[in-house]
Structure formats: structure tokens, C-alpha cells
Design a protein around this motif. Structure first.
Motif, mmCIF file in Angstrom:
data_model
loop_
_atom_site.group_PDB
_atom_site.id
_atom_site.type_symbol
_atom_site.label_atom_id
_atom_site.label_comp_id
_atom_site.label_asym_id
_atom_site.label_seq_id
_atom_site.Cartn_x
_atom_site.Cartn_y
_atom_site.Cartn_z
ATOM 1 N N THR A 56 -42.904 -31.863 -28.687
ATOM 2 C CA THR A 56 -43.055 -31.041 -28.593
ATOM 3 C C THR A 56 -42.723 -30.220 -27.596
ATOM 4 O O THR A 56 -42.848 -28.578 -27.511
ATOM 5 C CB THR A 56 -44.172 -30.848 -27.729
ATOM 6 O OG1 THR A 56 -44.741 -31.700 -26.032
ATOM 7 C CG2 THR A 56 -45.789 -32.081 -28.529
ATOM 8 N N GLU A 57 -41.666 -30.650 -27.014
ATOM 9 C CA GLU A 57 -40.498 -29.460 -25.988
ATOM 10 C C GLU A 57 -39.912 -28.289 -26.741
ATOM 11 O O GLU A 57 -39.484 -27.619 -26.718
ATOM 12 C CB GLU A 57 -39.372 -29.855 -25.206
ATOM 13 C CG GLU A 57 -40.809 -30.455 -23.677
ATOM 14 C CD GLU A 57 -41.942 -29.132 -23.308
ATOM 15 O OE1 GLU A 57 -40.375 -28.048 -23.246
ATOM 16 O OE2 GLU A 57 -42.878 -29.406 -23.102
ATOM 17 N N ALA A 58 -39.138 -28.939 -27.851
ATOM 18 C CA ALA A 58 -38.726 -28.488 -29.515
ATOM 19 C C ALA A 58 -38.312 -27.169 -29.683
ATOM 20 O O ALA A 58 -40.396 -26.390 -29.692
ATOM 21 C CB ALA A 58 -38.043 -29.080 -30.970
ATOM 22 N N GLY A 59 -38.418 -26.324 -30.188
ATOM 23 C CA GLY A 59 -38.343 -24.628 -29.871
ATOM 24 C C GLY A 59 -39.214 -24.663 -31.825
ATOM 25 O O GLY A 59 -39.834 -24.317 -31.760
ATOM 26 N N LEU A 63 -42.933 -22.982 -32.809
ATOM 27 C CA LEU A 63 -43.018 -22.058 -33.513
ATOM 28 C C LEU A 63 -43.758 -22.953 -34.347
ATOM 29 O O LEU A 63 -45.046 -22.121 -34.637
ATOM 30 C CB LEU A 63 -42.041 -21.843 -34.941
ATOM 31 C CG LEU A 63 -41.744 -21.247 -35.745
ATOM 32 C CD1 LEU A 63 -41.799 -19.618 -34.997
ATOM 33 C CD2 LEU A 63 -40.388 -20.049 -36.191
ATOM 34 N N ALA A 64 -44.063 -23.762 -34.673
ATOM 35 C CA ALA A 64 -44.921 -24.275 -35.756
ATOM 36 C C ALA A 64 -46.892 -24.297 -34.860
ATOM 37 O O ALA A 64 -47.829 -24.159 -35.713
ATOM 38 C CB ALA A 64 -44.525 -25.711 -35.929
ATOM 39 N N GLU A 65 -46.398 -24.538 -33.765
ATOM 40 C CA GLU A 65 -48.084 -24.584 -32.675
ATOM 41 C C GLU A 65 -48.451 -23.647 -32.678
ATOM 42 O O GLU A 65 -49.942 -22.961 -33.064
ATOM 43 C CB GLU A 65 -47.833 -24.957 -32.102
ATOM 44 C CG GLU A 65 -47.250 -26.404 -31.592
ATOM 45 C CD GLU A 65 -47.179 -26.583 -30.084
ATOM 46 O OE1 GLU A 65 -46.615 -25.781 -29.172
ATOM 47 O OE2 GLU A 65 -47.501 -27.736 -28.957
ATOM 48 N N PHE A 66 -47.363 -21.898 -32.744
ATOM 49 C CA PHE A 66 -47.237 -20.851 -33.298
ATOM 50 C C PHE A 66 -48.503 -20.590 -34.357
ATOM 51 O O PHE A 66 -49.441 -20.099 -34.081
ATOM 52 C CB PHE A 66 -46.182 -19.469 -33.304
ATOM 53 C CG PHE A 66 -46.610 -17.913 -33.140
ATOM 54 C CD1 PHE A 66 -47.482 -17.414 -32.964
ATOM 55 C CD2 PHE A 66 -45.618 -17.854 -34.512
ATOM 56 C CE1 PHE A 66 -47.190 -16.358 -33.543
ATOM 57 C CE2 PHE A 66 -46.515 -16.568 -35.198
ATOM 58 C CZ PHE A 66 -47.204 -15.554 -35.010
ATOM 59 N N LEU A 113 -48.153 -18.498 -28.392
ATOM 60 C CA LEU A 113 -46.199 -18.536 -28.446
ATOM 61 C C LEU A 113 -45.394 -18.211 -26.491
ATOM 62 O O LEU A 113 -44.763 -19.221 -26.270
ATOM 63 C CB LEU A 113 -45.635 -18.560 -29.039
ATOM 64 C CG LEU A 113 -44.336 -18.051 -29.959
ATOM 65 C CD1 LEU A 113 -44.496 -19.748 -30.122
ATOM 66 C CD2 LEU A 113 -43.650 -17.428 -30.776
ATOM 67 N N ILE A 114 -46.269 -17.196 -26.077
ATOM 68 C CA ILE A 114 -45.158 -16.280 -24.906
ATOM 69 C C ILE A 114 -45.788 -17.640 -23.561
ATOM 70 O O ILE A 114 -45.044 -17.922 -22.554
ATOM 71 C CB ILE A 114 -46.468 -15.140 -24.463
ATOM 72 C CG1 ILE A 114 -45.509 -14.176 -25.830
ATOM 73 C CG2 ILE A 114 -46.219 -14.667 -23.329
ATOM 74 C CD1 ILE A 114 -45.763 -12.917 -25.371
ATOM 75 N N GLN A 115 -47.272 -18.203 -23.673
ATOM 76 C CA GLN A 115 -47.375 -19.294 -23.512
ATOM 77 C C GLN A 115 -46.585 -19.858 -22.663
ATOM 78 O O GLN A 115 -46.360 -20.630 -21.929
ATOM 79 C CB GLN A 115 -48.773 -19.313 -22.633
ATOM 80 C CG GLN A 115 -49.827 -19.892 -21.730
ATOM 81 C CD GLN A 115 -49.650 -21.406 -21.852
ATOM 82 O OE1 GLN A 115 -49.236 -22.108 -23.416
ATOM 83 N NE2 GLN A 115 -49.239 -22.602 -20.778
ATOM 84 N N ALA A 116 -46.594 -20.932 -23.994
ATOM 85 C CA ALA A 116 -46.213 -22.182 -24.402
ATOM 86 C C ALA A 116 -44.411 -22.190 -24.583
ATOM 87 O O ALA A 116 -43.998 -22.932 -23.377
ATOM 88 C CB ALA A 116 -45.929 -22.540 -25.786
ATOM 89 N N ILE A 117 -43.633 -20.932 -23.657
ATOM 90 C CA ILE A 117 -41.791 -20.782 -24.473
ATOM 91 C C ILE A 117 -42.392 -20.617 -22.900
ATOM 92 O O ILE A 117 -41.601 -20.809 -21.490
ATOM 93 C CB ILE A 117 -41.480 -20.124 -24.902
ATOM 94 C CG1 ILE A 117 -42.043 -19.886 -26.090
ATOM 95 C CG2 ILE A 117 -40.176 -19.458 -24.097
ATOM 96 C CD1 ILE A 117 -41.391 -17.840 -26.235
#
Length: 117
Positions: A56-59, A63-66, A113-117
Motif C-alpha cells: 500500500t506504500e506504492a504510488g 492513486l487507486a485509493e484516490f 490523496l494529499i493526506q496519504a502522500i
């Protein structure tokens, strides 16, 4: 139920809102079995779950989570719009509500997405 006069085209924004709501529901329904499978790994194979969670750390996963959060929020806001249609009197502002629901969904997904990055 009253039908709005003049809405006959499938290119109308409210038709597009209907399609977006249906497709988001379909996407969420297709995701659920995978989600339940991953949750089942917590009880059946914790080591495999840990390996999966490290992905889940992969970009691409972020993006899929977004996309998933966007589908969820589109479906939620679209459902709220439909409930407003059912319980409130019809107004010409339905296109504005549909656009606002989509914009709100994009905002929620972008903040995630901003929070996840």
C-alpha cells in the motif's frame, strides 16, 4: 412523480449524474469481495496480510485509493442528491446540485490523496 419538462437528451447533465452514480455503485460492488478477502487475511494468514499491506506504500496503490475514495464519495453525494429529489420539491437547481456533488466528491478524494502522500 413529476418529470422535468424538456429533459430528453442523454447528454443532459442529470443523465450523466445518473450514469456516474450507477457506475460508482458498480465499482464499489466489484471492490467489496476483494476488500472482504483482504480483511479475512487478518484472521487466517496475518503474515500474508502484512505482506499485502506493505504494497500500500506504492504510488499506484495510493492513486487507486484516490479512485476508490472518489467512487465512494460520488456515490454518497449522488445518493444524497437523489434523496433530495425524492423528499424536496423539484427545483431548476438540480444541475447545480449534481455538479456540486461531483465537485465535493473530487474535493474529498483529493484531500484523502494529499493526506496519504
Amino acid at each position: 412523480m413529476r418529470v422535468a419538462k424538456g429533459i430528453t437528451s442523454r447528454a443532459h447533465p442529470l443523465w450523466l449524474a445518473y450514469i456516474l452514480h450507477r457506475l460508482s455503485g458498480l465499482g464499489l460492488a466489484l471492490f467489496l469481495p476483494f476488500h472482504f478477502w483482504v480483511l479475512a487475511l487478518a484472521t487466517t494468514d496475518p503474515e500474508r496480510l502484512n505482506g499485502f499491506l506493505s504494497l500500500t506504500e506504492a504510488g499506484a496503490v495510493k492513486l487507486a485509493e484516490f479512485g476508490l475514495v472518489f467512487l465512494l464519495s460520488v456515490h454518497m453525494f449522488g445518493g444524497l442528491r437523489l434523496m433530495a429529489l425524492e423528499f424536496l420539491p423539484w427545483t431548476p437547481a438540480q444541475k447545480t446540485l449534481a455538479a456540486g456533488a461531483t465537485a465535493g466528491s473530487f474535493l474529498v478524494a483529493t484531500l484523502f490523496l494529499i493526506q496519504a502522500i
